[in-house]
Design an enzyme around this catalytic site. Sequence first.
Site, short mmCIF file in Angstrom:
data_model
loop_
_atom_site.label_atom_id
_atom_site.label_comp_id
_atom_site.label_asym_id
_atom_site.label_seq_id
_atom_site.Cartn_x
_atom_site.Cartn_y
_atom_site.Cartn_z
N LYS A 75 2.64 -3.07 -11.36
CA LYS A 75 3.57 -1.75 -10.91
C LYS A 75 4.28 -1.99 -11.99
O LYS A 75 5.28 -3.08 -11.91
CB LYS A 75 3.58 -2.43 -9.44
CG LYS A 75 4.46 -0.35 -9.10
CD LYS A 75 4.79 -0.83 -7.71
CE LYS A 75 5.01 0.36 -6.59
NZ LYS A 75 5.08 0.11 -5.42
N SER A 150 3.85 4.64 -2.81
CA SER A 150 4.01 4.98 -4.40
C SER A 150 3.64 4.26 -5.96
O SER A 150 3.53 4.16 -6.56
CB SER A 150 5.50 4.39 -4.88
OG SER A 150 5.36 2.51 -4.29
N SER A 174 3.35 1.29 -0.06
CA SER A 174 3.39 1.65 -0.62
C SER A 174 1.63 1.48 -1.26
O SER A 174 1.55 1.31 -2.73
CB SER A 174 4.22 1.64 -2.20
OG SER A 174 5.25 2.58 -1.20
#
Lengths: 487, 94
Positions: A75, A150, A174
């Site tokens: 990420k 996310s 997330s």
Amino acid sequence: MDLYKLTVHELQDKLLAGEISSEDIVKSLFSRIAVVEEKAQAFITLCEETAWESARRIDQQGEYGGIKGIPYGLKDLFCTRGIKTTCASRMLENFVPSYESTASKLLNEKGGILLGKLNLDEFAMGSSTEQSAFFPSRNPWDWERVPGGSSGGCAAAVAAGEIPFALASDTGGSIRQPASYCGIVGLKPTYGRVSRWGVAAFASSLDQVGILSRNVRDCALILKIIAGKDLLDASSADIEVPDYSAFLDGEVKGMRIAYPREYFRQGVTESIRTAVMKALRKFEELGAIVEEVSLPHSEYALPAYFIVAPAEASTNLARFDGVRYGWRDGEAANVADMFSLSRAQGFGPEVKRRIMLGTYALSSGYYDAYYLKAMKVRRLIAADFAEVFRDFDLIVSPTTPTTAFQLGEQIDDTLTLYMNDALTVPVNMAGLPGISIPCALDDGLPVGMQLIGRAFDEATLLKAAYAFEQNTDYHRLTPVPGGGINE
Amino acid sequence: MALSPEEVNHVAMLARLALSEDEKTAFAEQLSLILDYVERLNELDTGEVEPLIHILPVFNVLRPDEALPGSSQEEILSNAPLVEDGQYKVPRII
């Protein structure tokens, strides 16, 4: 042989057997990326040159095992030395860290190969990746739907066959929510289990680093590598890291599993309720004891999170001042204007919204009414879990109230969007480990089941998840581009 | 609970965010909605409840103060928007 379809363990076996090289894997993944990335939009940065270099170097040494020679994704809020780290924000569009996050450093030391940096909602604030300052990622099961967020870029990439696994962060869901939407495995370990050094901070009392992978076995292998005390992160726990893989025996006989009735309400669709109840019956068939329980303060977790997370975010993001790194407004005539103009231009709408909310909640005269109140409610939520864990080994629930929604469907409806996290947020509020694993398909879209464990008992979590996987086939289902199932 | 335009201005100032008029209007509305939702926390009597500040037991972490290699000044400054003579450069303060 399409190597991009394989799990970490399958790749490891082939490397050890001398059937393939690390370069073969890198080649297969980049070919796959060339085919699907246009649709998936998962990567912010691809590390082609360094990935090839690492693969060649490892192949020359010719020794494999573990994750050696196996690519991974990050990420894009993990700092990577010499590689752009944007947090999907204009603020950090050109930021190149001079240091490496501990979690990615540990993977690199074991011979993992960074293939690229993956899309997210700006500074991890969002549930769909539509808040990325650059572009939204898409769900490989249906390109018109969101991959969740996310960590949506990570989930999309793993589900689309672009990368076998990825590291991400989870503040209120997330990792688990996108894993659920994309039909893969997503683990948020216990608060403090994995070092957060070098990971951009969102809400420091909630953030935890975790894993997105194609199956539970891979997840266990990777957790063993990244977990443990780190001198650079004072909040990392000095608690022994077991060999998680050794717990994967497919057995849940005698295990006590609770399902909280509140988690089957809160806007959960009928088909998801049915799917998770069916999964619970599977656990029963396998010899587990399954009972309904109550976590009475569940409905207060989300409103408390609305205060805790933005409050902590507003302080964490105060560091972006346009001076030391990040976006700077070049026209400002004085320092005060430079701060507020740089921040106004660098941050996107959701980040500003949360900074405003958090600043308000912490401002003079409101601290007791909001932050302190929320921290008290937080104790009640944690106490609910503690009470259940006196009698049970595991709590099982749906991961999300719905399956993946359409792009654009919820972007203007802040409150509805936040509701996606209603079932995952309480786990962060209590600091517990949670994992989402696929447990059904609903109208062609994956349904995730959440398993919640005692603090630092990821072993039981993984053991139960693995047993479910061994007795079902949901983790083997993969989407073909445009929707559907191809295997 | 509705936020007044003055409150929005004040919070934006505290947060060092130069918001446009449109943003101020939108945030006033959205934050009011969220704060209304948060109001339900007051249904709970928390008079006797200790706030949960640390989710894990916390101890002082002590170690010898040893110098270890870190980022160089050059590396750190390489991300700064404006640099002069090895220092950050900002608009005139005094």
